[in-house]
Enzyme design. Structure first.
Site, PDB file in Angstrom:
ATOM      1  N   SER A 222      14.118  -1.607   2.148  1.00 13.33           N
ATOM      2  CA  SER A 222      13.888  -2.844   2.873  1.00 13.33           C
ATOM      3  C   SER A 222      14.873  -3.919   2.455  1.00 13.33           C
ATOM      4  O   SER A 222      15.327  -3.956   1.311  1.00 13.33           O
ATOM      5  CB  SER A 222      12.475  -3.345   2.576  1.00 13.33           C
ATOM      6  N   ASP A 247       0.178  -5.438   1.684  1.00 11.25           N
ATOM      7  CA  ASP A 247       0.031  -5.120   3.108  1.00 11.25           C
ATOM      8  C   ASP A 247      -1.442  -5.078   3.491  1.00 11.25           C
ATOM      9  O   ASP A 247      -1.832  -5.548   4.563  1.00 11.25           O
ATOM     10  CB  ASP A 247       0.680  -3.763   3.437  1.00 11.25           C
TER      11      ASP A 247
END
Lengths: 418, 188
Positions: A222, A247
């Site tokens: 990422s 998350d």
């Protein structure tokens, strides 16, 4: 998998070890979702990829159940949806989850795209990752459009008519293409049938492209809010439990808001006129798409020529495919781009104004002390949209002086703490 | 192409194997297209859809100045009994003023080449993005040119159904029609 991080995991459970030796799914999960080194400085914008995937699964699950009671026939479709709402056990909930879910899926994806724009996630070496994302966006738009046609209400019918007629703008073969799309001389039963078939198919194609998107993501890992690459273990944390937890938390907050809409305001995001059965002889006073397509609809309407309007609308999304090469700045994150940062916010405001223009009649006016016709506003915003991508991005990248980048993620994070 | 064990043609000439590769590749491409065609053609209108392609309408009850909407091929068709003024207005327009130049006469001629100026028959679908223009019912807005006004994106049509203003590129389409008597018309 191209990733080479971490040693080959050893499994104590003999069954798992036996399976993994033949089909390494457990090593894959271990490598890509457990020990996967992830930049330690993610903010909450990095939740929205995971949130979008959960919404995709939710849409497929609710959609399959809805399909068991839905009738893709022009005479039966509207009533079959009403039957789902009134007679089928929990049908109302499943349908409201699906209907509201579409809006929330788009909302999550739009935040995800904003994240990519602001932090430069589209830049090398993540260009293909970004392009796959644009493909997903286009597939989502097609799927959402065809799904919206299925209840066969007035807005379903006329939305389908307007959008399929876009293709009649193509010179010479346009009208034949439209007849081919319809399977008749107007939007009718054959159109509804094929839209249902495709609406069922496309989500699975989206799943496949999402899989490629994730594979491409895991090659270079990422991006992060600083836009600099991790230089060693001090810059990263394992994906699990750090980001599975983050998350999970973000997802929960998102789902709470979603549930509020599902239970308390399920129709607030849609057009009431879609509860009137489709009538091919009467056009509703105003044809308005769902909110997530409004900015693009405004671009279409702002241009007086039919073909150019259609080209501008598709062009506005096609531009995103070449975004990685339009941005000439070598700095990824807007945190270090003192000028461009403000233009990203300007682009967001521009999209919101375009959305407002798309939702109202072009004859209406924006009243801010003086009255400005919405058509003029929409034209200015359309011009800004193309200016932003085609002129501002390439030029600003050359003349803007970025702020000094921190030596590493760890340095920046620890400096902030101190 | 050539590896050490396969003899290459002299001076890089194509070999038998090159020929077979190109020939079988070409055949596969043709086969692929031929196989794709039924899938593409499958989406075209079916025979029963095509069979519904004509209707008969009795226009006796439509008074001068009135208009009706009938459904043909799933689309609205406007039948307008035009007044003398409307006909004059339509005929007086200079062709150079029209975005899609067509004479009024050419738009009121049936398939037997008979001109009936009092009857205007057009497909009621805006040529911009397919909305149904207003102006057929009494009390509907008819736009600046006395014909039809499309509420979706503001296209305006005159008393001959020709586009005069707005984003629509073409005039309202005139379907094939034939008057079998003074009051009976077959559309399609």
């Amino acid at each position: 998998m191209a990733s080479q991080h971490g040693a080959q995991p050893v499994f104590n459970n003999k069954v798992i070890a036996w399976i993994d030796h033949r089909l390494p799914i457990f090593s894959y999960i271990e490598k890509e979702y457990h020990t996967f080194p992830t930049p330690r400085n993610f903010n909450y914008f990095w939740n929205f990829g995971a949130i979008a995937s959960v919404m995709l699964v939710l849409m497929i699950a609710t959609g399959i159940v809805l399909a068991m009671n839905y009738q893709p026939n022009a005479d039966l479709a509207f009533n079959s949806v009403e039957r789902i709402m009134r007679d089928v056990p929990s049908g109302w909930l499943i349908r409201y989850m699906h209907m509201t879910g579409a809006s929330f899926f788009f909302a999550a994806v739009y935040v995800h795209i904003f994240r990519g724009l602001y932090y430069g996630s589209y830049k090398a070496p993540r260009e293909l990752l970004w392009i796959l994302g644009v493909v997903i966006l286009l597939l989502m738009m097609a799927t959402a459009f065809m799904g919206y046609v299925l209840p066969w209400g007035q807005m379903s019918f006329w939305g389908a008519t307007v959008i399929t007629n876009l293709f009649s703008a193509i010179p010479v073969v346009g009208d034949s293409i439209v007849t081919w799309l319809w399977g008749g001389f107007a939007v009718d039963n054959p159109t509804l049938n094929r839209f249902f078939a495709l609406h069922y198919l496309l989500p699975f194609i989206i799943v496949a492209v999402v899989a490629l998107h994730v594979v491409a993501l895991h090659v270079h890992g990422s991006n992060n809010p600083l836009g600099i690459d991790p230089k060693g273990p001090q810059d990263t944390v394992p994906f699990h439990p750090y980001y599975t937890m983050k998350d999970g938390f973000g997802l929960t907050v998102f789902l709470v808001v979603y549930a509020c809409f599902v239970f308390f305001a399920p129709n607030s995001l849609g057009e009431p006129v879609n509860y009137v059965p489709a009538n091919p002889l009467v056009t509703p006073n105003e044809i308005v798409p769902e909110w997530y397509l409004l900015p693009f609809y405004a671009i279409l309407r702002s241009i007086p020529d039919k073909l150019l309007g259609v080209l501008a609308m598709f062009g506005s999304i096609a531009l995103l495919f070449v975004l990685p090469w339009l941005d000439t700045s070598r700095v990824r994150s807007c945190t270090f781009r003192p000028i461009y940062k403000w233009f990203v916010f300007a682009l967001v405001i521009n999209m919101l104004i375009l959305g407002y223009c798309g939702a109202h009649s072009p004859d209406a006016a924006l009243d801010i002390g003086i009255k400005i016709p919405l058509l003029v506003v929409a034209r200015l915003c359309t011009a800004y949209y193309f200016f932003h991508f085609l002129l501002l991005l390439p030029i600003l990248g050359k003349i803007e002086r970025p702020l000094p980048l921190p030596p590493s993620i760890a340095d920046a994070v620890l400096a902030k703490k101190a | 192409m050539a590896s050490s064990s396969i003899p290459a043609g002299d001076h890089g000439d194509p070999t038998r194997r090159d020929f077979l590769m190109v020939a079988s590749g070409a055949l596969a491409a043709v086969g692929g297209i031929a196989t794709a065609w039924p899938f593409i053609n499958n989406l075209n209108p079916a025979a029963d859809t095509l069979a519904l392609s004509s209707i008969e309408v009795n226009v006796k009850a439509i008074a001068v100045g009135q208009a009706i909407t009938v459904k043909w091929r799933g689309k609205p068709v406007f039948i307008r009994h035009r007044t003398e003024e409307e006909i004059k207005e339509a005929e007086a327009v200079k062709l150079s003023d029209l975005p899609d130049p067509q004479t009024d006469d050419s738009r009121v001629t049936d398939t037997a080449h008979k001109v009936r100026r009092e009857w205007l028959i057009v497909v009621g679908v805006c040529t911009h993005l397919g909305c149904v223009p207003l102006g057929t019912k009494q009390g509907d807005p008819r736009g600046e040119y006395g014909g039809w006004f499309c509420p979706c994106h503001g296209s305006q049509y005159d008393t001959s159904g020709r586009i005069r203003k707005g984003p629509a590129p073409k005039n309202l389409a005139v379907p094939d029609y034939l008057f079998s008597s003074d009051t009976l018309v077959k559309i399609g």
